[in-house]
Structure formats: C-alpha cells, structure tokens
Design an enzyme around this catalytic site. Structure first.
Site, PDB file in Angstrom:
ATOM      1  N   GLU A   1      25.745  -9.190  64.510  1.00 23.83           N
ATOM      2  CA  GLU A   1      25.506  -8.500  65.775  1.00 23.83           C
ATOM      3  C   GLU A   1      24.009  -8.270  65.956  1.00 23.83           C
ATOM      4  O   GLU A   1      23.513  -8.192  67.053  1.00 23.83           O
ATOM      5  CB  GLU A   1      26.244  -7.160  65.799  1.00 23.83           C
ATOM      6  CG  GLU A   1      27.725  -7.272  66.069  1.00 23.83           C
ATOM      7  CD  GLU A   1      27.997  -7.736  67.468  1.00 23.83           C
ATOM      8  OE1 GLU A   1      27.066  -7.797  68.282  1.00 23.83           O
ATOM      9  OE2 GLU A   1      29.148  -8.041  67.759  1.00 23.83           O
TER      10      GLU A   1
ATOM     11  N   GLN B   1      30.485  -5.526  64.640  1.00 27.22           N
ATOM     12  CA  GLN B   1      30.722  -6.903  64.230  1.00 27.22           C
ATOM     13  C   GLN B   1      29.898  -7.333  63.030  1.00 27.22           C
ATOM     14  O   GLN B   1      29.863  -8.505  62.701  1.00 27.22           O
ATOM     15  CB  GLN B   1      30.461  -7.861  65.403  1.00 27.22           C
ATOM     16  CG  GLN B   1      31.556  -7.775  66.425  1.00 27.22           C
ATOM     17  CD  GLN B   1      31.464  -8.874  67.431  1.00 27.22           C
ATOM     18  OE1 GLN B   1      31.476  -8.597  68.608  1.00 27.22           O
ATOM     19  NE2 GLN B   1      31.389 -10.112  67.045  1.00 27.22           N
TER      20      GLN B   1
ATOM     21  N   HIS C   1      28.769 -12.551  75.646  1.00 26.87           N
ATOM     22  CA  HIS C   1      29.487 -11.398  75.128  1.00 26.87           C
ATOM     23  C   HIS C   1      28.904 -10.972  73.789  1.00 26.87           C
ATOM     24  O   HIS C   1      28.549 -11.806  72.962  1.00 26.87           O
ATOM     25  CB  HIS C   1      30.976 -11.726  74.950  1.00 26.87           C
ATOM     26  CG  HIS C   1      31.777 -10.607  74.368  1.00 26.87           C
ATOM     27  ND1 HIS C   1      32.510 -10.719  73.212  1.00 26.87           N
ATOM     28  CD2 HIS C   1      31.956  -9.332  74.804  1.00 26.87           C
ATOM     29  CE1 HIS C   1      33.114  -9.566  72.951  1.00 26.87           C
ATOM     30  NE2 HIS C   1      32.791  -8.715  73.896  1.00 26.87           N
ATOM     31  N   SER C   2      28.761  -9.672  73.616  1.00 28.53           N
ATOM     32  CA  SER C   2      28.460  -9.062  72.324  1.00 28.53           C
ATOM     33  C   SER C   2      27.240  -9.699  71.667  1.00 28.53           C
ATOM     34  O   SER C   2      26.189  -9.798  72.287  1.00 28.53           O
ATOM     35  CB  SER C   2      29.708  -9.159  71.435  1.00 28.53           C
ATOM     36  OG  SER C   2      29.625  -8.318  70.321  1.00 28.53           O
ATOM     37  N   ALA C   3      27.374 -10.154  70.409  1.00 22.66           N
ATOM     38  CA  ALA C   3      26.225 -10.713  69.697  1.00 22.66           C
ATOM     39  C   ALA C   3      25.702 -11.981  70.345  1.00 22.66           C
ATOM     40  O   ALA C   3      24.585 -12.402  70.064  1.00 22.66           O
ATOM     41  CB  ALA C   3      26.587 -10.995  68.236  1.00 22.66           C
TER      42      ALA C   3
END
Length: 760
Positions: A17, A13, A263-265
């Site tokens: 990120e 990302q 979620h994610s970053a």
C-alpha cells in the site's frame, strides 16, 4: 482516530500500500446443451451461499473481447532467455455500441488484480461489465507482478515469507467481526454493504480472497515523524512506480486518450501516467488510493518518483512544506506546499476526483489529496459517497451489494467533467466480437489450510464463463490450458479470435479455467509447495520456429526470440508446482467441483494439462460427456503416470490398490518408437471412463504421436480414437495449433467430432 490516512492504508493492505513494489520489479532493478437457466446455475448457487439476492444475467454485445501485453522485456541469463517480469496484462472489453468518447482503464489495488473490477464474491457483475454495458470501451489491467503477470523466485526474488491470511483480510475489506485480527477503525462500523458475512469460513470471503496475492517485497520502516517522507520506502517504490508509468504510457500510446480509474495502492497510477502522457489522460478517478501529500513514500507530493513542477524542482527537498491541522474528526493533519506553491506542470488540464466510502479504513475522506492537487493548479475534487446518500460501503465498494449505485455518481462525474464536446468514435470491427446472454467469474477449490500464522487458501482454480445468446450445444465446453500457460491460450495471441470465441459463436457455453497456481490463480509455496523451473524462451521456441528442420508453417510469427508474437505468448507463461502428484489431485477435485456447479460438460485439454479430463472423469463419470485431448499427457506408464495416463489412483475393473499390480509390456509403434500397454492376461478396464467418447488430436509438425496414448485407452475399454490433422488435410501445424494461422480450420474438426460423437 489520530492515525493519518497513509497509515490506515498500510494497515489495510500491507507494505505494498505504501510502495507498490513487486518482487518482479525489484529483481528487474537489481538484475524483475442444457437450458440456459440450467447452464448459469453457478452464480445463483453462489448467491445462495452468501445470502445475497440472486444475481441478474450479464448480457454483453462486445465488438472486441481480447487481451494483450505491454512492456514485455527479455532478461538474458546464463540459464537462458526469460521475460523479465515488468510486463503488464490488459484485457479489452469493447462494446459494439460505443457511446462515450474515451475508454476507461481500470487499475486494481495492492494485493489484487484486474478481477477486482470483473465480478463480485456473490457472482454479480463488476464495474467492468457495467461500464461496457454503458457503452464505454474498457481495458482491465493486471499491474506487473499481479494476476496473470507470472512470478518466479529465480528472477524475481523469494516469495513472501507468509501467504495472505483470511484473518488478515476479514475485517479490513469486510465489516468488523470476531474472526478478524485487525482492530477496526471507528468509521468501519458503518460498513454494512458487504455481500455476505465476511468472516473466516464464509463463502463470500473465500471468493474474494481467492484472487488476492500480488507479489511484493516489504519496504523500509516507518517515517521518522508522522506524515514525514520515508526515504527507504521511496527508494523501493520508485522501481515499481516507474514501471507503472512506462507501461501505462505504452498502453495509452496503443489505445489512445483515456480515463484512468484506480483503486487503493494502485492509486498513483493515474497521475504517474499523466505526467508523461498529459495529452492522453483525459480524467483520473482514484477510488480510495494515493495516500496523503508528502506522506509515507510520497516524497514528490502525491508521487514517489519525480514530477514536473513549475517553477522546476530537481530535488524534493526543494519543496517547502507547511503542516495543515486536522480539518475534521477522523482526518489526520497533512502537509501542503508553502505559498507561493509550485504548479504540477503536466496535470493542469486533467480533471481528478478522489472517491471515498463511508465505512472503510480510509474513511471519512482524503481532503489533503484534493487540497494538494488544487494548490498545484489542478482541477481536483473529493467525492464522498456518504454526502451523496450512498451509505455503508467499505474499501472494496466496487464488489459490494450496491456496487452499481456506487458507480452512478462516477458516471455522472465523467459525463460532466470529462466527456463534454468530445467526439465518440465507433468500435472497430474485430474477429474477437462476442455476444453473451450471461458472463462472469468465480472460483472453485477454495480449500482452507491452517498455518501457524493464520488460515490461507490452497489450490483455488479460476473460472471465467461466457454463455452465448443462443445455446446450440447440449453441453458446455470446459477449456483447460497446458503446462506453463493459462486460459489465454484459447483467446488467440495476435489480436484475432481464438478457440474460446469460436466455441461461443458455435453455441457452446464456454468455461475457461486457470489451473491452481497458473494465470489468475495466485502461487505461494505454503499452499502449493516448491515451484518448478521458470519457462524460458527455449522451452517453447521449438514448437514455433518456422526455420527448424521440420518447420511450423502455421505460426503467425517467426517463432524465434525477437518475434513480437512469441513475446506476447511468453509474457503469460508461468512455472508449475514441482509436486505433480499433488497438482493432479487438485485438478481432480477442482474439476469435479466445477462440474458439480455447472452440470454435465465436455472437457478439452492441452499439453501438460492433458490428464485433467481423465482425472475429472474418474471423479465424476456421469458428468464428463466427452474429452478432447489436444496433444496432452503423453503415452501410458511414462514418467510419473504410474496409473496409466495419470499419476494419482484411477478406478480400474478389476480393482487396483497399488499401481504395481498393473503389469505392462512394451510395444513398438508404427513410427518405430516403443510405448507401454497392459500385459496380456492382466488387462484391466478404466471403469469410470467407459461411456465417455475421447479423441486424441495431433498436429503434423509438432513431433507428438498419439498412438500409444490411444492404444492404452482402447485396451482399457474406452471409446477413444487417434485423430491426426494430417489425415484431415490440415498441414503445417505445431503443438500450439489453437494459436496458429489456421486455428479456425482446426476448430472446425473438433466441433465436427463433438457433433458426431457427443450425444445429449
């Protein structure tokens, strides 16, 4: 396969990120009636385009469907007073039957927004819907600098040099394919749960990428050694993560103890907030987020900013570390504390789970993250979907074909580890309660634009729809916001119901839009050209102030700078493109595409969004069944309105190929002000608006006048009328009558007009 997990996340990302830094935060630190089946044909069409199974309807019984902002702060500049951009948007979905003790706060990943939880690229329900149906109170967040939280370079720094490309996202969040630029990592070959092809040119990829585009700044370069802390990244990440922590704490102070799912970053959000509200964070679920301990910008362990250790630590260099060899194939070495390890003082009693899918760039798992929390005395564990027999998912597991199956073990984890013995509080009564037979989101106008660096989307328009349990209107209503706003203008501003709620309860299928570049529709100059002036408080206070020469008597606050309700309004205001002609062309085509999907509809517009209805009727005359213009568009032939009330070509009879052929004359209105009409002997009709009933609505205290507007429409052969609220005994309103104390009374007038004038 030797790359560490943090590196894989940065490939997935981009820079955020690693840091999560938004330009806004950077600036703040530096300075910021059809049958129901026909009405919901849209998601079925999307499913057919993506090749997925037709989605089920989404019935919802919500005690509250509303929104609010936390952390609204003002920036005082020489040019005026502005919102500084660190505000966080929260949309609330509270079920009528609450069956779980704690609400869930859903926090999106790097370039995304809250929409990541609200639907799928093929039109099926997202996790927010499933959680609400399960009886959870749900709060969906747009982190600062993302989604509805607006951006402007005057305050927040330049736009990224490049917009996000389809080629960059394809193959990272979708399965490996020839159109993607990223070289797939080994585990990504297991990815087979994406909802369509995931290739550049596929409708499913367009629907996903349309919402992506969070604003962020590139941060420092790679660490000196693999897994080593990166001071440059940490120095920038601290700004964004501090804002997350503060805003998250404000949210929990407002809603009470909650479970945070990230979620994610967005992964660090949960433990960042728990650090300062340990008694209010009851569980943390990190979906492939947070990186590795002491990797990248995580100088404080799994945090870029200071956390409380026991024994205390004043500098992260005091933390003695040891290298842990790769525990399995595909998982890079990581670092932990040397024993005896310090404990994370404020996270001791908070269950934490790290969830990983089988076919992501973050696969196969994050044992280092779990090991770090366990070593620091926390109740932490890993949850690998593949070990539970759930196969084929990628990084965006919450939007994939089996998204409900993926959610199930998370529900079970919450039940077993977080909820036992806690008391369930019933939902509080709210004016914003709604019941739907179906609800969802989608995008229209996902036009491709080729750039030297790849393919970007241009001019996409966001649509959120709600279908009532009992449809009583022959046509749905499309609600189009004004100049610097978004669909939030129809949802109230004070926690009470807005016109969207009233229309739904009156039996209208409701379609709310965020026009291109507004609200949830991302802005980038490569797609929409230079951005206009950023809205200051001064641009709206005249419409709200209760102490003005002609005071607005219906605004629920004071209307002055410092009014908390004005802050709530201003937090979502954003600038429009400078190129008005380009923007109106987008409105025409996007509105036409929307009606092609949903069928005939009534269009309601407001303020600078006023031309939208005429533009779409010009394109789809048989599909626009009525136009309600709430103080929108001004009088004819003003400014750029060379074609009467629009600035792009309209169909006249006799035909006009050049607006100079429209000869005008000046008329003095009843208020003594001049306006323009077509000259005698040269009057042409608006061919495509002839059969469409139109009403122009004006408030008593707004200073707007619809006389010239309606006079032009009538002269052009339209069935138009000028409706003043004063003539109906409704007094004291300003320009934003849909947000004011008597908004229901004003709505009743509009509803009555529709019932009288718009026939099936």
């Amino acid at each position: 396969m030797s790359k560490n997990l943090t590196t894989r996340h940065s490939e997935g990302q981009g820079a955020e990120e690693q840091s999560g830094l938004t330009r806004r935060d950077f600036a703040a630190a530096a300075a910021g009636g059809l049958a129901v089946g026909a009405l919901v044909s849209k998601p079925v069409q999307l499913a057919a385009q993506t090749g997925a199974a037709a989605p089920v309807k989404v019935p919802l019984d919500l005690a509250e469907w509303s929104y609010f902002w936390v952390g609204v702060e003002r920036a005082e500049l020489a040019s005026g007073t502005y919102v500084n951009g660190k505000q966080m948007y929260v949309e609330s979905w509270i079920p009528a039957q609450v069956r779980h003790p704690y609400p869930i706060v859903l926090v999106h990943g790097g370039g995304g927004q809250g929409l990541d939880w609200m639907g799928t690229p093929d039109g099926r329900p997202g996790w927010a819907t499933y959680l609400a149906q399960e009886g959870y109170r749900v709060y969906v967040v747009d982190r600062p600098g993302h989604g509805r939280a607006p951006l402007h370079p005057m305050l927040h720094g330049a736009f990224p040099a490049q917009a996000g490309t389809l080629e960059n996202i394809s193959g990272r969040f979708t399965p490996p394919n020839p159109t993607a630029t990223a070289k797939p990592l080994p585990f990504q070959h297991f990815h087979n749960q994406w909802v369509g092809e995931g290739t550049v040119g596929s409708k499913d990829l367009d629907q996903f990428v349309a919402s992506q585009g969070g604003s962020y700044v590139a941060v420092g370069g790679p660490p000196a050694a693999p897994g080593a802390p990166n001071p440059a990244q940490a120095a920038t990440a601290v700004i964004a993560h501090t804002a997350w922590r503060e805003r998250g704490a404000m949210l929990l102070d407002k809603i009470g103890a909650a479970i945070i799912m990230t979620h994610s970053a967005g992964g660090p959000f949960g433990w960042l907030v728990a650090e300062i509200r340990p008694n209010l964070v009851k569980g943390i679920i990190a979906i492939e987020g947070g990186g590795q301990p002491f990797g990248g910008a995580n100088m404080w362990g799994m945090s870029t900013i200071p956390v409380a250790y026991d024994p205390p630590v004043s500098d992260p260099m005091e933390l003695k570390l040891v290298d842990v060899p790769s525990p399995e194939e595909g998982v890079a070495p990581y670092r932990l504390q040397a024993e005896p390890a310090r404990k994370l003082k404020n996270l001791q009693n908070i269950p934490i789970v790290l969830v990983t899918s089988e076919g992501s760039f973050a696969s196969p798992g994050n044992p280092g993250g779990a090991a770090y929390f366990k070593q620091a005395g926390c109740q932490a564990e890993e949850l690998r979907l593949a070990k539970l027999g759930i196969h084929g998912n990628g990084h965006m597991m919450m939007v994939e074909r089996n998204n409900r199956q993926v959610l199930q073990p998370i529900l079970e984890w919450m039940s077993a580890k977080v909820e036992k013995g806690a008391k369930v509080e019933p939902a509080r009564p709210s004016e914003t309660a709604v019941k739907t037979a179906d609800a969802g989101i989608f995008w229209v106008g996902t036009e491709h634009k080729k750039m030297s660096y790849g393919t970007i989307l241009r001019g996409q328009m966001f649509v959120q729809y709600l279908i009532p349990q009992q449809v009583r209107s022959p046509y749905p209503i499309v609600l189009v916001h004004g100049g610097g706003g978004s669909m939030l203008h129809y949802m109230g501003v004070d926690g009470k119901a807005g016109w969207a709620h009233y229309y739904l309860r009156a039996g209208y299928p409701v379609y709310l839009v965020d026009r291109p570049g507004h609200g949830r529709a991302p802005y980038h100059p490569d797609a929409l050209g230079p951005i206009g002036a950023h809205p200051s408080y001064a641009t709206v206070t005249a419409d709200f102030m209760r102490g003005a020469k002609t005071p607005n008597k219906q605004w629920p606050g004071t209307g002055n700078v410092g009014d908390p309700l004005l802050d709530q309004f201003q937090a979502g205001q954003n600038a429009a493109p400078q190129d008005n002609v380009m923007a109106h062309g987008l409105w025409a085509s996007r509105g036409a595409e929307l009606l092609d999907k949903i069928g005939p509809a009534i269009i309601q517009v407001h303020s600078a969004g006023g031309p939208f209805g005429y533009l779409v009727a010009n394109e789809r005359p048989k599909l626009v069944k009525g136009i309600i213009n709430v103080e929108g568009g001004g009088a004819a032939f003003q400014g750029q309105n060379l074609w009467g009330l629009v600035d792009v070509p309209a169909v006249f009879d006799p035909p006009v190929s050049d607006p100079k052929e429209l000869v005008t004359k000046e008329v003095i209105g009843a208020n003594g002000q001049p306006y323009k009409l077509q000259a005698d002997g040269n009057v042409r009709k608006l061919k495509n608006l002839q059969g469409t009933p139109i009403v122009y609505v004006t408030a008593e205290r707004s200073g707007r006048d619809g006389e010239g507007h309606v006079a032009f429409l009538k002269q052009a052969g339209c069935d138009a009328e000028n409706l003043t609220l004063k003539s109906r005994g409704i007094l004291g309103n300003g320009h934003f009558m849909m947000l004011e104390n008597n908004r229901k009374q004003v709505f009743d007038v509009l509803d009555g007009w529709i019932k009288q004038k718009v026939k099936a």
